[in-house]
Design a protein around this motif. Structure first.
Motif, PDB file in Angstrom:
ATOM      1  N   THR A  13       0.836  -1.189   0.000  1.00 39.63           N
ATOM      2  CA  THR A  13       0.000   0.000   0.000  1.00 39.63           C
ATOM      3  C   THR A  13       0.874   1.242   0.000  1.00 39.63           C
ATOM      4  O   THR A  13       1.862   1.314   0.727  1.00 39.63           O
ATOM      5  N   VAL A  14       0.499   2.208  -0.828  1.00 43.13           N
ATOM      6  CA  VAL A  14       1.142   3.517  -0.819  1.00 43.13           C
ATOM      7  C   VAL A  14       0.043   4.545  -0.623  1.00 43.13           C
ATOM      8  O   VAL A  14      -0.991   4.499  -1.288  1.00 43.13           O
ATOM      9  N   GLU A  15       0.257   5.468   0.305  1.00 41.14           N
ATOM     10  CA  GLU A  15      -0.735   6.505   0.574  1.00 41.14           C
ATOM     11  C   GLU A  15      -0.175   7.867   0.231  1.00 41.14           C
ATOM     12  O   GLU A  15       1.007   8.136   0.430  1.00 41.14           O
ATOM     13  N   LEU A  16      -1.049   8.705  -0.296  1.00 41.15           N
ATOM     14  CA  LEU A  16      -0.696  10.074  -0.654  1.00 41.15           C
ATOM     15  C   LEU A  16      -1.684  11.013   0.026  1.00 41.15           C
ATOM     16  O   LEU A  16      -2.894  10.769   0.006  1.00 41.15           O
ATOM     17  N   ASP A  17      -1.192  12.072   0.626  1.00 40.48           N
ATOM     18  CA  ASP A  17      -2.021  13.134   1.199  1.00 40.48           C
ATOM     19  C   ASP A  17      -1.634  14.428   0.497  1.00 40.48           C
ATOM     20  O   ASP A  17      -0.467  14.854   0.570  1.00 40.48           O
ATOM     21  N   TYR A  18      -2.595  15.059  -0.153  1.00 36.26           N
ATOM     22  CA  TYR A  18      -2.277  16.249  -0.941  1.00 36.26           C
ATOM     23  C   TYR A  18      -3.529  17.059  -1.216  1.00 36.26           C
ATOM     24  O   TYR A  18      -4.652  16.594  -1.057  1.00 36.26           O
ATOM     25  N   ARG A  19      -3.308  18.262  -1.627  1.00 32.33           N
ATOM     26  CA  ARG A  19      -4.361  19.111  -2.182  1.00 32.33           C
ATOM     27  C   ARG A  19      -3.925  19.387  -3.617  1.00 32.33           C
ATOM     28  O   ARG A  19      -2.844  19.935  -3.834  1.00 32.33           O
ATOM     29  N   PRO A  20      -4.728  18.991  -4.607  1.00 32.05           N
ATOM     30  CA  PRO A  20      -4.309  19.184  -6.005  1.00 32.05           C
ATOM     31  C   PRO A  20      -4.063  20.661  -6.307  1.00 32.05           C
ATOM     32  O   PRO A  20      -4.778  21.540  -5.814  1.00 32.05           O
ATOM     33  N   THR A  21      -3.055  20.912  -7.120  1.00 30.21           N
ATOM     34  CA  THR A  21      -2.719  22.278  -7.515  1.00 30.21           C
ATOM     35  C   THR A  21      -2.918  22.429  -9.024  1.00 30.21           C
ATOM     36  O   THR A  21      -2.995  21.443  -9.757  1.00 30.21           O
ATOM     37  N   ALA A  22      -2.984  23.681  -9.456  1.00 33.38           N
ATOM     38  CA  ALA A  22      -3.102  23.946 -10.897  1.00 33.38           C
ATOM     39  C   ALA A  22      -1.883  23.395 -11.631  1.00 33.38           C
ATOM     40  O   ALA A  22      -1.993  22.882 -12.748  1.00 33.38           O
ATOM     41  N   ARG A  23      -0.727  23.449 -10.993  1.00 37.31           N
ATOM     42  CA  ARG A  23       0.495  22.906 -11.610  1.00 37.31           C
ATOM     43  C   ARG A  23       0.383  21.395 -11.826  1.00 37.31           C
ATOM     44  O   ARG A  23       0.857  20.873 -12.834  1.00 37.31           O
ATOM     45  N   ASP A  24      -0.240  20.692 -10.871  1.00 34.21           N
ATOM     46  CA  ASP A  24      -0.446  19.248 -11.032  1.00 34.21           C
ATOM     47  C   ASP A  24      -1.278  18.964 -12.276  1.00 34.21           C
ATOM     48  O   ASP A  24      -0.932  18.096 -13.084  1.00 34.21           O
ATOM     49  N   PHE A  25      -2.380  19.684 -12.414  1.00 34.47           N
ATOM     50  CA  PHE A  25      -3.253  19.452 -13.562  1.00 34.47           C
ATOM     51  C   PHE A  25      -2.572  19.848 -14.871  1.00 34.47           C
ATOM     52  O   PHE A  25      -2.701  19.152 -15.885  1.00 34.47           O
ATOM     53  N   SER A  26      -1.849  20.967 -14.872  1.00 32.95           N
ATOM     54  CA  SER A  26      -1.136  21.386 -16.087  1.00 32.95           C
ATOM     55  C   SER A  26      -0.091  20.349 -16.486  1.00 32.95           C
ATOM     56  O   SER A  26       0.047  20.013 -17.661  1.00 32.95           O
ATOM     57  N   SER A  27       0.636  19.842 -15.511  1.00 31.25           N
ATOM     58  CA  SER A  27       1.639  18.809 -15.782  1.00 31.25           C
ATOM     59  C   SER A  27       0.985  17.549 -16.341  1.00 31.25           C
ATOM     60  O   SER A  27       1.510  16.914 -17.262  1.00 31.25           O
ATOM     61  N   ALA A  28      -0.181  17.193 -15.804  1.00 30.15           N
ATOM     62  CA  ALA A  28      -0.907  16.021 -16.303  1.00 30.15           C
ATOM     63  C   ALA A  28      -1.354  16.232 -17.750  1.00 30.15           C
ATOM     64  O   ALA A  28      -1.287  15.315 -18.574  1.00 30.15           O
ATOM     65  N   LEU A  29      -1.798  17.441 -18.069  1.00 25.64           N
ATOM     66  CA  LEU A  29      -2.230  17.720 -19.438  1.00 25.64           C
ATOM     67  C   LEU A  29      -1.048  17.723 -20.408  1.00 25.64           C
ATOM     68  O   LEU A  29      -1.180  17.290 -21.552  1.00 25.64           O
ATOM     69  N   TRP A  30       0.118  18.176 -19.958  1.00 19.82           N
ATOM     70  CA  TRP A  30       1.321  18.093 -20.801  1.00 19.82           C
ATOM     71  C   TRP A  30       1.680  16.629 -21.039  1.00 19.82           C
ATOM     72  O   TRP A  30       2.060  16.240 -22.138  1.00 19.82           O
ATOM     73  N   ALA A  31       1.570  15.825 -19.984  1.00 19.20           N
ATOM     74  CA  ALA A  31       1.869  14.391 -20.129  1.00 19.20           C
ATOM     75  C   ALA A  31       0.865  13.730 -21.073  1.00 19.20           C
ATOM     76  O   ALA A  31       1.227  12.850 -21.857  1.00 19.20           O
ATOM     77  N   ARG A  32      -0.366  14.170 -21.020  1.00 16.38           N
ATOM     78  CA  ARG A  32      -1.409  13.623 -21.897  1.00 16.38           C
ATOM     79  C   ARG A  32      -1.084  13.882 -23.360  1.00 16.38           C
ATOM     80  O   ARG A  32      -1.387  13.070 -24.227  1.00 16.38           O
ATOM     81  N   ARG A  33      -0.444  15.003 -23.638  1.00 15.86           N
ATOM     82  CA  ARG A  33      -0.070  15.323 -25.016  1.00 15.86           C
ATOM     83  C   ARG A  33       0.862  14.271 -25.604  1.00 15.86           C
ATOM     84  O   ARG A  33       0.878  14.048 -26.797  1.00 15.86           O
ATOM     85  N   LYS A  34       1.649  13.654 -24.754  1.00 18.70           N
ATOM     86  CA  LYS A  34       2.597  12.653 -25.238  1.00 18.70           C
ATOM     87  C   LYS A  34       1.959  11.278 -25.367  1.00 18.70           C
ATOM     88  O   LYS A  34       2.560  10.371 -25.906  1.00 18.70           O
ATOM     89  N   VAL A  35       0.735  11.131 -24.852  1.00 15.52           N
ATOM     90  CA  VAL A  35       0.049   9.850 -24.874  1.00 15.52           C
ATOM     91  C   VAL A  35      -0.942   9.766 -26.038  1.00 15.52           C
ATOM     92  O   VAL A  35      -1.157   8.712 -26.595  1.00 15.52           O
ATOM     93  N   THR A  36      -1.549  10.899 -26.405  1.00 10.70           N
ATOM     94  CA  THR A  36      -2.625  10.883 -27.395  1.00 10.70           C
ATOM     95  C   THR A  36      -2.139  11.299 -28.783  1.00 10.70           C
ATOM     96  O   THR A  36      -1.197  12.064 -28.924  1.00 10.70           O
ATOM     97  N   TRP A  37      -2.836  10.803 -29.788  1.00  5.62           N
ATOM     98  CA  TRP A  37      -2.527  11.172 -31.170  1.00  5.62           C
ATOM     99  C   TRP A  37      -3.200  12.465 -31.575  1.00  5.62           C
ATOM    100  O   TRP A  37      -2.726  13.165 -32.463  1.00  5.62           O
TER     101      TRP A  37
END
Length: 173
Positions: A13-37
């Motif tokens: 088990t791995v646990e994470l405690d966090y409050r999502p930030t705009a930077r987290d979402f922006s980084s995820a969307l940049w990563a998504r660019r490399k996954v999708t056509w």
């Protein structure tokens, strides 16, 4: 003869405690660019447009509206993930701080007003960035994503344990 079929195995088990930030979402969307056509096609279209404009400009025929349109799309490619990340963060902020548990069974995210449990089939693909692990749906546009920010880990070694769990159950891209 009794055989242990893994039923008595201890789940990691791995646990994470966090409050999502705009930077987290922006980084995820940049990563998504490399996954999708889909985004690659958009980047290709802007590149072809820029090349076409450069060829036209070399003949001395400079069209200002075309130049402005190309600049608009190029700027949009750069700024869109940041703007979308801010919007996504505002929507997620309603749930407050998150406590996420990752086990061999899947991912459970608990917020102040919501609890979501996802089996590995819901997000069968992941990508790691310097800031987070992003789990994606398997459709061609990766419409659904789950964020696992590294700043939510209590110990830096938890990142290795989390990576090991993800590698056992889903595909890294």
């Amino acid at each position: 003869m009794v055989m242990d079929m893994g039923r008595d195995a201890v789940q990691e088990t791995v646990e994470l405690d966090y409050r999502p930030t705009a930077r987290d979402f922006s980084s995820a969307l940049w990563a998504r660019r490399k996954v999708t056509w889909a985004v690659r096609h958009l980047v290709g279209a802007v590149a072809v447009g820029a090349l076409t404009y450069a060829l036209l400009a070399s003949d001395g025929d400079i069209d200002l509206p075309t130049l402005l349109l190309l600049c608009y799309f190029a700027l949009g490619l750069v700024l869109l993930p940041r703007l979308q990340g801010r919007g996504m963060m505002r929507a997620a902020d309603v749930n407050g701080p998150c406590r996420t548990t990752v086990t061999d069974a899947g991912v459970t995210i608990r917020g102040e007003h919501i609890t979501v449990t996802q089996g590995w089939g819901a997000r069968p693909v992941y990508r790691e960035t310097p800031e987070l692990f992003v789990l994606f749906s398997d459709d061609e546009k990766a419409r659904c994503l789950t964020l696992l920010p590294k700043h939510g880990l209590t110990d830096p070694s938890d990142a290795d344990r989390l990576r090991a769990i993800l590698d056992r159950h889903i595909r890294r891209v």
